[in-house]
Design an enzyme around this catalytic site. Structure first.
Site, PDB file in Angstrom:
ATOM      1  N   ASP A  70      94.084  53.103 -56.968  1.00 51.91           N
ATOM      2  CA  ASP A  70      93.622  51.578 -57.588  1.00 51.91           C
ATOM      3  C   ASP A  70      94.672  50.958 -57.364  1.00 51.91           C
ATOM      4  O   ASP A  70      95.387  51.399 -58.729  1.00 51.91           O
ATOM      5  CB  ASP A  70      92.316  51.469 -58.376  1.00 51.91           C
ATOM      6  CG  ASP A  70      91.295  52.424 -57.519  1.00 51.91           C
ATOM      7  OD1 ASP A  70      90.715  52.707 -56.618  1.00 51.91           O
ATOM      8  OD2 ASP A  70      90.648  53.129 -58.935  1.00 51.91           O
ATOM      9  N   ASP A  76      93.603  44.626 -66.762  1.00 51.21           N
ATOM     10  CA  ASP A  76      93.643  46.461 -66.828  1.00 51.21           C
ATOM     11  C   ASP A  76      94.575  47.140 -67.565  1.00 51.21           C
ATOM     12  O   ASP A  76      94.043  48.334 -68.110  1.00 51.21           O
ATOM     13  CB  ASP A  76      93.881  47.210 -65.182  1.00 51.21           C
ATOM     14  CG  ASP A  76      92.093  47.274 -64.287  1.00 51.21           C
ATOM     15  OD1 ASP A  76      91.190  46.818 -64.418  1.00 51.21           O
ATOM     16  OD2 ASP A  76      92.730  46.938 -62.856  1.00 51.21           O
ATOM     17  N   GLU A  99      90.630  55.477 -67.256  1.00 53.06           N
ATOM     18  CA  GLU A  99      90.979  54.920 -66.072  1.00 53.06           C
ATOM     19  C   GLU A  99      92.556  54.932 -65.668  1.00 53.06           C
ATOM     20  O   GLU A  99      92.897  55.337 -64.890  1.00 53.06           O
ATOM     21  CB  GLU A  99      89.771  53.865 -65.091  1.00 53.06           C
ATOM     22  CG  GLU A  99      90.269  53.759 -63.876  1.00 53.06           C
ATOM     23  CD  GLU A  99      89.350  52.608 -63.191  1.00 53.06           C
ATOM     24  OE1 GLU A  99      88.459  51.830 -63.970  1.00 53.06           O
ATOM     25  OE2 GLU A  99      89.563  51.632 -61.964  1.00 53.06           O
ATOM     26  N   GLU A 100      92.625  54.355 -66.348  1.00 51.70           N
ATOM     27  CA  GLU A 100      94.267  53.750 -66.168  1.00 51.70           C
ATOM     28  C   GLU A 100      95.439  54.671 -66.236  1.00 51.70           C
ATOM     29  O   GLU A 100      96.239  54.335 -66.128  1.00 51.70           O
ATOM     30  CB  GLU A 100      94.452  52.169 -67.370  1.00 51.70           C
ATOM     31  CG  GLU A 100      93.283  51.353 -66.680  1.00 51.70           C
ATOM     32  CD  GLU A 100      93.182  50.749 -64.797  1.00 51.70           C
ATOM     33  OE1 GLU A 100      94.126  51.317 -64.264  1.00 51.70           O
ATOM     34  OE2 GLU A 100      92.158  50.624 -64.708  1.00 51.70           O
ATOM     35  N   ASP A 119      86.312  53.425 -68.749  1.00 56.68           N
ATOM     36  CA  ASP A 119      87.126  52.436 -68.462  1.00 56.68           C
ATOM     37  C   ASP A 119      87.446  51.203 -68.564  1.00 56.68           C
ATOM     38  O   ASP A 119      86.226  50.135 -69.218  1.00 56.68           O
ATOM     39  CB  ASP A 119      86.157  51.800 -67.234  1.00 56.68           C
ATOM     40  CG  ASP A 119      86.287  51.364 -65.613  1.00 56.68           C
ATOM     41  OD1 ASP A 119      87.189  50.874 -66.358  1.00 56.68           O
ATOM     42  OD2 ASP A 119      85.139  51.404 -64.750  1.00 56.68           O
ATOM     43  N   LEU A 121      88.146  48.184 -68.474  1.00 55.63           N
ATOM     44  CA  LEU A 121      87.807  47.129 -67.166  1.00 55.63           C
ATOM     45  C   LEU A 121      87.570  47.237 -65.907  1.00 55.63           C
ATOM     46  O   LEU A 121      88.165  48.142 -65.283  1.00 55.63           O
ATOM     47  CB  LEU A 121      89.327  46.341 -67.172  1.00 55.63           C
ATOM     48  CG  LEU A 121      88.794  45.034 -66.602  1.00 55.63           C
ATOM     49  CD1 LEU A 121      87.692  44.366 -68.632  1.00 55.63           C
ATOM     50  CD2 LEU A 121      89.799  43.609 -67.479  1.00 55.63           C
ATOM     51  N   ASP A 122      85.830  47.712 -66.277  1.00 54.11           N
ATOM     52  CA  ASP A 122      85.443  47.794 -64.146  1.00 54.11           C
ATOM     53  C   ASP A 122      84.979  45.975 -63.810  1.00 54.11           C
ATOM     54  O   ASP A 122      84.492  45.660 -64.561  1.00 54.11           O
ATOM     55  CB  ASP A 122      84.518  48.061 -65.472  1.00 54.11           C
ATOM     56  CG  ASP A 122      83.447  47.950 -64.278  1.00 54.11           C
ATOM     57  OD1 ASP A 122      83.833  49.070 -62.865  1.00 54.11           O
ATOM     58  OD2 ASP A 122      82.145  48.103 -63.896  1.00 54.11           O
ATOM     59  N   GLU A 278      82.375  55.971 -66.094  1.00 54.38           N
ATOM     60  CA  GLU A 278      81.583  55.639 -65.109  1.00 54.38           C
ATOM     61  C   GLU A 278      79.918  56.161 -65.285  1.00 54.38           C
ATOM     62  O   GLU A 278      79.607  55.720 -65.974  1.00 54.38           O
ATOM     63  CB  GLU A 278      81.899  54.443 -64.049  1.00 54.38           C
ATOM     64  CG  GLU A 278      83.679  53.669 -63.763  1.00 54.38           C
ATOM     65  CD  GLU A 278      83.457  53.406 -62.687  1.00 54.38           C
ATOM     66  OE1 GLU A 278      84.032  52.570 -62.081  1.00 54.38           O
ATOM     67  OE2 GLU A 278      84.368  54.638 -61.769  1.00 54.38           O
TER      68      GLU A 278
HETATM   69  P1  AHG Z   1      87.258  48.792 -62.110  1.00 53.91           P
HETATM   70  O1  AHG Z   1      87.559  48.065 -61.625  1.00 53.91           O
HETATM   71  O2  AHG Z   1      87.213  49.638 -62.937  1.00 53.91           O
HETATM   72  O3  AHG Z   1      88.209  49.953 -60.445  1.00 53.91           O
HETATM   73  O4  AHG Z   1      85.834  49.986 -60.529  1.00 53.91           O
HETATM   74  C1  AHG Z   1      85.121  48.569 -59.579  1.00 53.91           C
HETATM   75  C2  AHG Z   1      84.102  49.538 -58.858  1.00 53.91           C
HETATM   76  C3  AHG Z   1      82.512  49.067 -59.798  1.00 53.91           C
HETATM   77  O5  AHG Z   1      82.999  48.509 -60.839  1.00 53.91           O
HETATM   78  C4  AHG Z   1      82.094  48.467 -58.556  1.00 53.91           C
HETATM   79  O6  AHG Z   1      80.785  48.716 -58.621  1.00 53.91           O
HETATM   80  C5  AHG Z   1      82.620  49.302 -57.195  1.00 53.91           C
HETATM   81  O7  AHG Z   1      84.032  49.538 -57.498  1.00 53.91           O
HETATM   82  C6  AHG Z   1      82.321  48.378 -55.975  1.00 53.91           C
HETATM   83  O8  AHG Z   1      83.035  48.879 -55.289  1.00 53.91           O
HETATM   84  P2  AHG Z   1      82.854  48.659 -53.986  1.00 53.91           P
HETATM   85  O9  AHG Z   1      84.119  47.082 -54.039  1.00 53.91           O
HETATM   86  O10 AHG Z   1      83.407  49.016 -53.029  1.00 53.91           O
HETATM   87  O11 AHG Z   1      81.264  47.618 -53.612  1.00 53.91           O
HETATM   88 MN    MN Z   2      85.154  50.905 -63.125  1.00 57.08          MN
HETATM   89 MN    MN Z   3      88.703  49.599 -64.349  1.00 59.46          MN
END
Ligand code: AHG
Ligand code: MN
Ligand code: MN
Length: 329
Positions: A70, A76, A99-100, A119, A121-122, A278
């Site tokens: 990611d 983050d 996560e990081e 996590d 920062l989600d 998560e």
């Molecule tokens: P993160 O920012 O920690 O990587 O998590 C992102 C996750 C979560 O927060 C969210 O519900 C989901 O990704 C959204 O995914 P889509 O963009 O595929 O919908």
């Molecule tokens: Mn997340």
């Molecule tokens: Mn995150």
């Protein structure tokens, strides 16, 4: 005139609440309390920095990727650093999975009895557009002997082993919501006082709801059962709500009643969300609030972990809605 009509009572602050509920915790130790306070403190720092992100060049992409490929946002990385520092300094935690970070982070505090999965920062891709984001955390007792170097065994426990879990939502107000297995309590941050105050005591989630939340952009490759369930939602004229920040979508549904779905899809045969930092924490919270969480085959908290960063499908929310989805599956 009654005093309370002139000056509304303020709820207990988080520190005091944690202290006064210590005896509910089966290990009855002040260490878990200290750890929760460390989490709360780090979240205040993150809240502060996030509010200023656009002004101090903290918005946007950091140009790096995490273990799962990611793209990392600057915030983050910043949130990860803030939590690692706060939890290391506290001394109650011997290891952290985040996560990081590709591997376990060893705090060097081998006398710490706890491990954390988080996590930091989600929903971080939402920061630059002023949409709510969050922090998610699970706390476990270590399995190996106190005083020794922690191992993967400490960090790869089933969700049923969590001793506490929760999330922080940085939204129109900032909230700290957690459980230690005796119900769920929510605290709202009062910026002017710099404290979290109890605003949502004994939070329970409605048994049924009207909201379904999922990224329907992926729906062409959802399993047939999920498609059938989503059609049922539409036939019943339910409300579709999807922010794209898991914490924010979850929090709304927890309060209003609803279901959040992240099913398997073409690019993610196990969905997108990560079991250890998560799904498990939110599963613990939702169950403690009277709701339910499954991957479609089994209870989220009973999944045997095999990897720090493993993914699993997630269906979570009001009990009756998850039950109906399971019938479709
Ligand atoms: P993160 O920012 O920690 O990587 O998590 C992102 C996750 C979560 O927060 C969210 O519900 C989901 O990704 C959204 O995914 P889509 O963009 O595929 O919908
Ligand atoms: Mn997340
Ligand atoms: Mn995150």
């Amino acid at each position: 005139m009654e005093d309370s009509r002139i000056a509304l009572p303020i709820g207990a602050n988080l520190d005091r609440f944690i202290k006064s509920h210590e005896s509910h915790f089966k290990y009855a130790s002040g260490e878990l309390s200290q750890l929760l306070r460390d989490m709360a403190l780090a979240s205040k720092v993150i809240n502060r920095e996030m509010n200023k992100a656009g002004l101090i060049n903290l918005a946007g992409n950091a140009g790096s990727q995490n273990a799962q490929g990611d793209h990392q946002q600057k915030l983050d990385i910043l949130a990860d650093i803030r939590f690692m520092r706060a939890l290391t300094k506290g001394g109650e935690v011997c290891a952290i999975i985040s996560e990081e970070q590709d591997d376990m982070f060893l705090t060097g505090k081998n006398n710490g009895k706890y491990v954390i999965a988080m996590d930091p920062l989600d929903g971080s891709s939402n920061i630059d557009v002023n949409v709510s984001v969050g922090t998610i955390f699970s706390i476990y007792r270590r399995k190996t002997e106190v005083g020794t170097t922690p191992t993967a065994e400490d960090c790869m426990q089933k969700g049923t082993e969590q001793v506490a879990a929760g999330y922080i939502i940085y939204g129109s107000s900032t909230m700290f919501v957690y459980t230690t297995g005796n119900g769920v309590n929510g605290f709202t941050y009062d910026l002017s006082l710099g404290e979290y105050f109890l605003s949502h005591p004994n939070l329970t989630t409605p048994d049924d709801g009207k909201i379904y939340s999922c990224n329907e952009g992926n729906s062409n490759s959802f399993p047939d059962g999920v498609t059938a369930y989503l059609n049922q939602c539409k036939d019943n004229e339910m409300t579709g709500r999807y922010i794209g920040s898991l914490v924010a979508d979850f929090h709304r549904n927890l309060l209003k009643g609803g279901i959040y779905l992240y099913p398997p899809y073409r690019k993610g045969p196990n969905g997108k969300l990560r079991l250890m930092y998560e799904c498990n924490a939110l599963a613990f919270v939702v169950e403690q609030a009277g709701g339910k969480a499954t991957d479609g085959k089994q209870r989220i908290m009973e999944i045997e972990p095999t990897d720090f960063h493993q993914k699993c499908p997630l269906y979570i929310g009001s009990k009756k809605m998850v039950d109906r989805l399971e019938e479709c599956l």
